[in-house]
Design a protein around this motif. Sequence first.
Motif, PDB file in Angstrom:
ATOM      1  N   TRP A  65       8.555   9.407  10.365  1.00 57.05           N
ATOM      2  CA  TRP A  65       8.933  10.588   9.600  1.00 57.05           C
ATOM      3  C   TRP A  65       8.313  10.484   8.210  1.00 57.05           C
ATOM      4  O   TRP A  65       7.717   9.462   7.856  1.00 57.05           O
ATOM      5  CB  TRP A  65      10.458  10.684   9.474  1.00 57.05           C
ATOM      6  N   THR A  66       8.488  11.509   7.414  1.00 56.10           N
ATOM      7  CA  THR A  66       8.036  11.480   6.023  1.00 56.10           C
ATOM      8  C   THR A  66       8.717  10.330   5.300  1.00 56.10           C
ATOM      9  O   THR A  66       9.934  10.151   5.390  1.00 56.10           O
ATOM     10  CB  THR A  66       8.386  12.806   5.322  1.00 56.10           C
ATOM     11  N   TYR A  67       7.941   9.539   4.592  1.00 56.06           N
ATOM     12  CA  TYR A  67       8.468   8.353   3.915  1.00 56.06           C
ATOM     13  C   TYR A  67       9.182   8.758   2.628  1.00 56.06           C
ATOM     14  O   TYR A  67       8.636   9.492   1.801  1.00 56.06           O
ATOM     15  CB  TYR A  67       7.331   7.380   3.619  1.00 56.06           C
ATOM     16  N   GLY A  68      10.399   8.254   2.452  1.00 55.74           N
ATOM     17  CA  GLY A  68      11.274   8.755   1.404  1.00 55.74           C
ATOM     18  C   GLY A  68      11.253   8.016   0.088  1.00 55.74           C
ATOM     19  O   GLY A  68      12.306   7.614  -0.413  1.00 55.74           O
TER      20      GLY A  68
ATOM     21  N   ALA B  63      11.855  -3.114   0.142  1.00 58.83           N
ATOM     22  CA  ALA B  63      10.593  -2.370   0.107  1.00 58.83           C
ATOM     23  C   ALA B  63      10.468  -1.510  -1.139  1.00 58.83           C
ATOM     24  O   ALA B  63       9.390  -1.428  -1.737  1.00 58.83           O
ATOM     25  CB  ALA B  63      10.455  -1.518   1.360  1.00 58.83           C
ATOM     26  N   VAL B  64      11.551  -0.855  -1.558  1.00 57.03           N
ATOM     27  CA  VAL B  64      11.438   0.001  -2.739  1.00 57.03           C
ATOM     28  C   VAL B  64      11.197  -0.841  -3.982  1.00 57.03           C
ATOM     29  O   VAL B  64      10.369  -0.492  -4.840  1.00 57.03           O
ATOM     30  CB  VAL B  64      12.679   0.920  -2.906  1.00 57.03           C
ATOM     31  N   SER B  65      11.861  -1.971  -4.095  1.00 57.26           N
ATOM     32  CA  SER B  65      11.692  -2.821  -5.270  1.00 57.26           C
ATOM     33  C   SER B  65      10.270  -3.363  -5.352  1.00 57.26           C
ATOM     34  O   SER B  65       9.632  -3.331  -6.410  1.00 57.26           O
ATOM     35  CB  SER B  65      12.701  -3.978  -5.214  1.00 57.26           C
ATOM     36  N   VAL B  66       9.752  -3.862  -4.228  1.00 50.32           N
ATOM     37  CA  VAL B  66       8.410  -4.437  -4.211  1.00 50.32           C
ATOM     38  C   VAL B  66       7.342  -3.353  -4.330  1.00 50.32           C
ATOM     39  O   VAL B  66       6.351  -3.508  -5.055  1.00 50.32           O
ATOM     40  CB  VAL B  66       8.196  -5.268  -2.930  1.00 50.32           C
ATOM     41  N   THR B  67       7.526  -2.247  -3.646  1.00 56.38           N
ATOM     42  CA  THR B  67       6.525  -1.180  -3.661  1.00 56.38           C
ATOM     43  C   THR B  67       6.331  -0.611  -5.059  1.00 56.38           C
ATOM     44  O   THR B  67       5.194  -0.383  -5.497  1.00 56.38           O
ATOM     45  CB  THR B  67       6.922  -0.055  -2.688  1.00 56.38           C
TER      46      THR B  67
ATOM     47  N   LEU C  35       5.983   7.747  -5.090  1.00 56.44           N
ATOM     48  CA  LEU C  35       4.625   7.534  -4.593  1.00 56.44           C
ATOM     49  C   LEU C  35       3.810   8.819  -4.751  1.00 56.44           C
ATOM     50  O   LEU C  35       4.353   9.921  -4.634  1.00 56.44           O
ATOM     51  CB  LEU C  35       4.642   7.120  -3.123  1.00 56.44           C
ATOM     52  N   PRO C  36       2.515   8.713  -4.998  1.00 51.91           N
ATOM     53  CA  PRO C  36       1.687   9.910  -5.202  1.00 51.91           C
ATOM     54  C   PRO C  36       1.773  10.883  -4.023  1.00 51.91           C
ATOM     55  O   PRO C  36       1.576  10.498  -2.873  1.00 51.91           O
ATOM     56  CB  PRO C  36       0.271   9.324  -5.327  1.00 51.91           C
TER      57      PRO C  36
ATOM     58  N   LYS D 151       1.099   4.131 -16.873  1.00 55.89           N
ATOM     59  CA  LYS D 151       0.420   5.329 -16.383  1.00 55.89           C
ATOM     60  C   LYS D 151       0.987   5.789 -15.042  1.00 55.89           C
ATOM     61  O   LYS D 151       1.130   6.989 -14.792  1.00 55.89           O
ATOM     62  CB  LYS D 151      -1.080   5.065 -16.263  1.00 55.89           C
ATOM     63  N   ALA D 152       1.320   4.831 -14.176  1.00 55.48           N
ATOM     64  CA  ALA D 152       1.832   5.183 -12.847  1.00 55.48           C
ATOM     65  C   ALA D 152       3.185   5.881 -12.933  1.00 55.48           C
ATOM     66  O   ALA D 152       3.477   6.773 -12.125  1.00 55.48           O
ATOM     67  CB  ALA D 152       1.944   3.925 -11.985  1.00 55.48           C
ATOM     68  N   TYR D 153       4.008   5.499 -13.894  1.00 56.07           N
ATOM     69  CA  TYR D 153       5.375   6.012 -13.925  1.00 56.07           C
ATOM     70  C   TYR D 153       5.672   6.853 -15.168  1.00 56.07           C
ATOM     71  O   TYR D 153       6.842   7.078 -15.498  1.00 56.07           O
ATOM     72  CB  TYR D 153       6.363   4.852 -13.794  1.00 56.07           C
TER      73      TYR D 153
END
Length: 337
Positions: free
Chosen positions: A121-124, A148-152, A128-129, A256-258
């Motif tokens: 499914w769509t990743y929640g 996963a959210v912490s590391v990503t 992410l861009p 820049k990413a956030y």
Amino acid sequence: MTYQVAVAGASGYAGGEVLRMLADHPQLEVAAAGAHSQAGEPITAVHPHLTAYADRRFCENAPERLAGADLVVMTLPHGQSAALAAELPTGTKIVDLGADHRLDDAAAWEAYYGGPHAGSWTYGLPELPGQREAIAASDRVAATGCYAVSVTLALRPLVESGLAEADDVVVVAASGTSGAGNSPKKRLLATEVMGSMSPYKTGAHQHVPEIKQATGATGVSMTPLLAPMPRGIIATVTAKPAAAATAADVRDVLAKAYDGEHFVHLLPEGAWPATGATYGTNAAHLQGGVDLDSGRIIVVSAVDNLGKGAAGQVVQCANLMLGLPEATGLTVNGVAP
């Protein structure tokens, strides 16, 4: 406008946290709180802190009890969401906190989880861009794993910018015991956990393929640790730089990413994340630098595993799917001490 939300698996820690957040949400109401063995019991018999539901009882995790809600949240054990989702009416908006629909790669699912792959499914993860728009346009969203959210959030900008090599990433991350759920297990007894830390699922944690999928990393070595605390995750992510990098380079990439992100906070220079600062929130705290001896890039990330790592992420996605302001009902302000 008020929307009705049904929660399957509401008797667990993550399900209870979803109920807590929905109780204070101005536009989402709980239409049904499903459970398995606790079906029929008062909600406060399992979650005594949720006095807003003092007159409510758990129902069964049955499709007929969940159907009809504007959105269904699934906080079920891995491998159970797909079957239930298949029994709900087509077009039902669902956010699944289980792993059933996170992975695109069927072989990775079979290797780390076993059994047939239910499809993706769509990743929640809205940060992410392009993902925020994809979530808003979707009826079926797979929320992230807690590690996963912490590391990503720590790793994705490094790989995407080319600052870090994608094939040499090492993660050491510690989680509170609530990450293992509330089923009785000897290793989670207070006498086993307090005053001690221990690794688990070393070399084969199920969030590794999810992290690789979400970040573009190709080689991730992850060692999870069980920490003597009820909630929170702190992840130390190190990566080989593509070229000599400075702490300023790392912080610049993260900034820049956030830039403009409500829930991701790059801490002031010299301040490093702590799990306690994120308790009860949907916030992620980041800090970056470079190891003086090895030259490796270091990013440390802290989240509440039941907040941004679970229930907060669910509510954030639900807001987007229902056309509500993304931060509605969520906070970045922690509880201390």
